[in-house]
Write a protein that holds these residues in place. Structure first.
Motif, PDB file in Angstrom:
ATOM      1  N   ASN A   2       0.829  -1.202   0.000  1.00  0.00           N
ATOM      2  CA  ASN A   2       0.000   0.000   0.000  1.00  0.00           C
ATOM      3  C   ASN A   2       0.860   1.248   0.000  1.00  0.00           C
ATOM      4  O   ASN A   2       1.790   1.351   0.789  1.00  0.00           O
ATOM      5  CB  ASN A   2      -0.900  -0.018   1.243  1.00  0.00           C
ATOM      6  CG  ASN A   2      -2.048   0.951   1.115  1.00  0.00           C
ATOM      7  OD1 ASN A   2      -1.934   1.978   0.458  1.00  0.00           O
ATOM      8  ND2 ASN A   2      -3.159   0.615   1.758  1.00  0.00           N
ATOM      9  N   ALA A   3       0.537   2.205  -0.866  1.00  0.00           N
ATOM     10  CA  ALA A   3       1.301   3.454  -0.932  1.00  0.00           C
ATOM     11  C   ALA A   3       0.695   4.547  -0.077  1.00  0.00           C
ATOM     12  O   ALA A   3       1.079   5.697  -0.195  1.00  0.00           O
ATOM     13  CB  ALA A   3       1.389   3.928  -2.379  1.00  0.00           C
ATOM     14  N   SER A   6      -5.195   7.014  -1.050  1.00  0.00           N
ATOM     15  CA  SER A   6      -5.273   7.172  -2.503  1.00  0.00           C
ATOM     16  C   SER A   6      -5.474   8.635  -2.870  1.00  0.00           C
ATOM     17  O   SER A   6      -5.844   9.462  -2.051  1.00  0.00           O
ATOM     18  CB  SER A   6      -6.421   6.327  -3.056  1.00  0.00           C
ATOM     19  OG  SER A   6      -7.645   6.758  -2.494  1.00  0.00           O
ATOM     20  N   TYR A  71       2.706   5.931 -13.507  1.00  0.00           N
ATOM     21  CA  TYR A  71       2.360   5.030 -12.389  1.00  0.00           C
ATOM     22  C   TYR A  71       3.416   5.095 -11.282  1.00  0.00           C
ATOM     23  O   TYR A  71       3.082   5.186 -10.094  1.00  0.00           O
ATOM     24  CB  TYR A  71       2.222   3.591 -12.888  1.00  0.00           C
ATOM     25  CG  TYR A  71       2.162   2.588 -11.753  1.00  0.00           C
ATOM     26  CD1 TYR A  71       1.018   2.465 -10.970  1.00  0.00           C
ATOM     27  CD2 TYR A  71       3.269   1.785 -11.443  1.00  0.00           C
ATOM     28  CE1 TYR A  71       0.975   1.569  -9.919  1.00  0.00           C
ATOM     29  CE2 TYR A  71       3.227   0.890 -10.392  1.00  0.00           C
ATOM     30  CZ  TYR A  71       2.077   0.781  -9.637  1.00  0.00           C
ATOM     31  OH  TYR A  71       2.044  -0.106  -8.581  1.00  0.00           O
ATOM     32  N   LEU A  72       4.688   5.061 -11.663  1.00  0.00           N
ATOM     33  CA  LEU A  72       5.757   5.098 -10.661  1.00  0.00           C
ATOM     34  C   LEU A  72       5.811   6.459  -9.957  1.00  0.00           C
ATOM     35  O   LEU A  72       5.995   6.528  -8.736  1.00  0.00           O
ATOM     36  CB  LEU A  72       7.104   4.781 -11.324  1.00  0.00           C
ATOM     37  CG  LEU A  72       7.276   3.324 -11.764  1.00  0.00           C
ATOM     38  CD1 LEU A  72       8.543   3.166 -12.615  1.00  0.00           C
ATOM     39  CD2 LEU A  72       7.347   2.397 -10.550  1.00  0.00           C
ATOM     40  N   TYR A  74       3.328   8.426  -9.481  1.00  0.00           N
ATOM     41  CA  TYR A  74       2.162   8.463  -8.600  1.00  0.00           C
ATOM     42  C   TYR A  74       2.403   7.623  -7.346  1.00  0.00           C
ATOM     43  O   TYR A  74       2.060   8.031  -6.240  1.00  0.00           O
ATOM     44  CB  TYR A  74       0.943   7.952  -9.356  1.00  0.00           C
ATOM     45  CG  TYR A  74      -0.310   7.858  -8.512  1.00  0.00           C
ATOM     46  CD1 TYR A  74      -1.027   9.006  -8.168  1.00  0.00           C
ATOM     47  CD2 TYR A  74      -0.781   6.627  -8.066  1.00  0.00           C
ATOM     48  CE1 TYR A  74      -2.169   8.926  -7.395  1.00  0.00           C
ATOM     49  CE2 TYR A  74      -1.920   6.540  -7.293  1.00  0.00           C
ATOM     50  CZ  TYR A  74      -2.613   7.683  -6.956  1.00  0.00           C
ATOM     51  OH  TYR A  74      -3.743   7.595  -6.178  1.00  0.00           O
ATOM     52  N   TYR A  75       3.011   6.452  -7.518  1.00  0.00           N
ATOM     53  CA  TYR A  75       3.270   5.595  -6.355  1.00  0.00           C
ATOM     54  C   TYR A  75       4.246   6.261  -5.381  1.00  0.00           C
ATOM     55  O   TYR A  75       4.039   6.232  -4.161  1.00  0.00           O
ATOM     56  CB  TYR A  75       3.839   4.248  -6.808  1.00  0.00           C
ATOM     57  CG  TYR A  75       4.102   3.320  -5.643  1.00  0.00           C
ATOM     58  CD1 TYR A  75       3.101   2.504  -5.133  1.00  0.00           C
ATOM     59  CD2 TYR A  75       5.360   3.293  -5.023  1.00  0.00           C
ATOM     60  CE1 TYR A  75       3.333   1.693  -4.050  1.00  0.00           C
ATOM     61  CE2 TYR A  75       5.588   2.473  -3.937  1.00  0.00           C
ATOM     62  CZ  TYR A  75       4.577   1.669  -3.461  1.00  0.00           C
ATOM     63  OH  TYR A  75       4.810   0.866  -2.370  1.00  0.00           O
ATOM     64  N   LYS A 153       7.479  -5.606  -2.164  1.00  0.00           N
ATOM     65  CA  LYS A 153       8.107  -4.521  -2.918  1.00  0.00           C
ATOM     66  C   LYS A 153       8.498  -4.939  -4.340  1.00  0.00           C
ATOM     67  O   LYS A 153       8.871  -4.095  -5.154  1.00  0.00           O
ATOM     68  CB  LYS A 153       9.363  -4.025  -2.181  1.00  0.00           C
ATOM     69  CG  LYS A 153       9.082  -3.421  -0.815  1.00  0.00           C
ATOM     70  CD  LYS A 153      10.358  -3.115  -0.049  1.00  0.00           C
ATOM     71  CE  LYS A 153      11.167  -2.019  -0.687  1.00  0.00           C
ATOM     72  NZ  LYS A 153      12.326  -1.626   0.136  1.00  0.00           N
ATOM     73  N   ILE A 156       6.900  -3.252  -7.548  1.00  0.00           N
ATOM     74  CA  ILE A 156       7.397  -1.923  -7.891  1.00  0.00           C
ATOM     75  C   ILE A 156       8.747  -2.032  -8.596  1.00  0.00           C
ATOM     76  O   ILE A 156       9.020  -1.306  -9.563  1.00  0.00           O
ATOM     77  CB  ILE A 156       7.511  -1.046  -6.634  1.00  0.00           C
ATOM     78  CG1 ILE A 156       6.168  -0.969  -5.913  1.00  0.00           C
ATOM     79  CG2 ILE A 156       7.988   0.361  -6.984  1.00  0.00           C
ATOM     80  CD1 ILE A 156       5.057  -0.391  -6.753  1.00  0.00           C
ATOM     81  N   ASN A 286       1.812   2.938   7.061  1.00  0.00           N
ATOM     82  CA  ASN A 286       0.716   3.693   6.448  1.00  0.00           C
ATOM     83  C   ASN A 286      -0.003   4.574   7.459  1.00  0.00           C
ATOM     84  O   ASN A 286      -0.412   5.692   7.146  1.00  0.00           O
ATOM     85  CB  ASN A 286      -0.277   2.728   5.789  1.00  0.00           C
ATOM     86  CG  ASN A 286       0.286   2.059   4.557  1.00  0.00           C
ATOM     87  OD1 ASN A 286       1.165   2.622   3.899  1.00  0.00           O
ATOM     88  ND2 ASN A 286      -0.171   0.875   4.246  1.00  0.00           N
TER      89      ASN A 286
END
Length: 294
Positions: A2-3, A6, A71-72, A74-75, A153, A156, A286
């Protein structure tokens, strides 16, 4: 893995950079100039083209690169939530400038006028972020797939390898390598770069550029308050259903506390987050990122 929360809440720098990358990439694609992007020895030393230098910072030269790159980016917004927009903007500027300097130095040494060795796109920032991702985000779970040991991980890293292969197809992996070197320099705190931060007005400029406004912020704050009250109420309901001896048995391991402290979190906050997450370090991370973003 989880990053964190959202969306683009509390990440104005990331939001502005992604918007600029999308705009530059789409404009060059519509004009049919995507194939002309990238830097060569000729572009910098024989026939200087400033527009190609600027474009190489933001514009991807293919839609596939754009998809994985956005995508990267944003992550990796989780780093902006962790260190704050003022320090993250310093990280962005440092990564881009340092990787560009290294790329120009490499072109000057290689002196190959036959092809574009520098693939266009924010590869310096992306791969500099991978260094912070490697050192700053702990592994919370491991598993096996066809005898290969993977972690949460790994996905990613796979996206990063895909991005590196795409840059190799379009030119060379040089931008990615220079980005990794820039990331190591930032991680080593060269020139005490990690202690520097821009004035708060810089983050507000990014907010205005990317379309954030005060009413929207107020609305978002109200939504967060409603969500916070709901979660607090739900938490109290869960606490009533948990037997007291079981709740008291949650003792955070010192290793997990030390790992969270090494990421920059307060020791007491890390301990409480681990108790709340029942020693799940990913969930605790998180929780801490969510609290720091408020």
């Amino acid at each position: 893995m989880n990053a964190g929360p959202s969306g683009f809440n509390n990440v104005p720098v990331t939001r502005a950079f992604i918007i600029m990358s999308l705009v530059f990439s789409i404009v060059f694609a519509v004009q049919g100039k995507s194939d002309k992007l990238g830097l060569s020895f000729q572009d910098l030393f024989h026939n200087p083209r400033l527009w190609k230098l600027v474009a190489s910072v933001f514009a991807f030269s293919s839609m596939l690169e754009l998809m994985f790159g956005v995508y990267l980016l944003y992550y990796f917004r989780l780093f902006e939530r962790h260190i704050g927009s003022n320090k993250y903007s310093v990280f962005v500027v440092f990564s881009i400038i340092t990787s560009l300097v290294l790329e120009v130095a490499a072109l000057a040494l290689l002196k190959d006028p036959s092809r574009n060795l520098i693939t266009s796109g924010p590869y310096g920032l992306i791969f500099s972020s991978f260094v912070q991702f490697y050192f700053g985000i702990p592994v919370s779970s491991r598993f096996k797939v066809f005898r290969f040991r993977l972690s949460d991980k790994s996905f990613i890293y796979f996206a990063g390898l895909q991005q590196l292969f795409l840059s190799l197809w379009r030119g060379s992996p040089l931008p990615g390598i220079c980005g990794i070197l820039a990331g190591f320099l930032y991680h080593m705190n060269v020139f005490y770069i990690r202690k520097i931060k821009f004035a708060p007005r810089v983050a507000s400029l990014f907010s205005r550029f990317s379309g954030a406004s005060t009413p929207r912020t107020s609305s978002a704050a109200a939504s967060r308050n409603i969500l916070r009250n709901f979660l607090a109420h739900s938490g109290r309901q869960v606490e009533r259903n948990i037997p007291a001896p079981m709740a008291a048995a949650v003792v955070p391991p010192e290793e997990s506390i030390a790992m969270l402290v090494s990421m920059g979190f307060d020791e007491n906050a890390a301990r409480q987050a681990l108790v709340q997450a029942r020693n799940d370090i990913n969930v605790a991370t998180n929780i801490l990122l969510e609290e720091s973003s408020r």
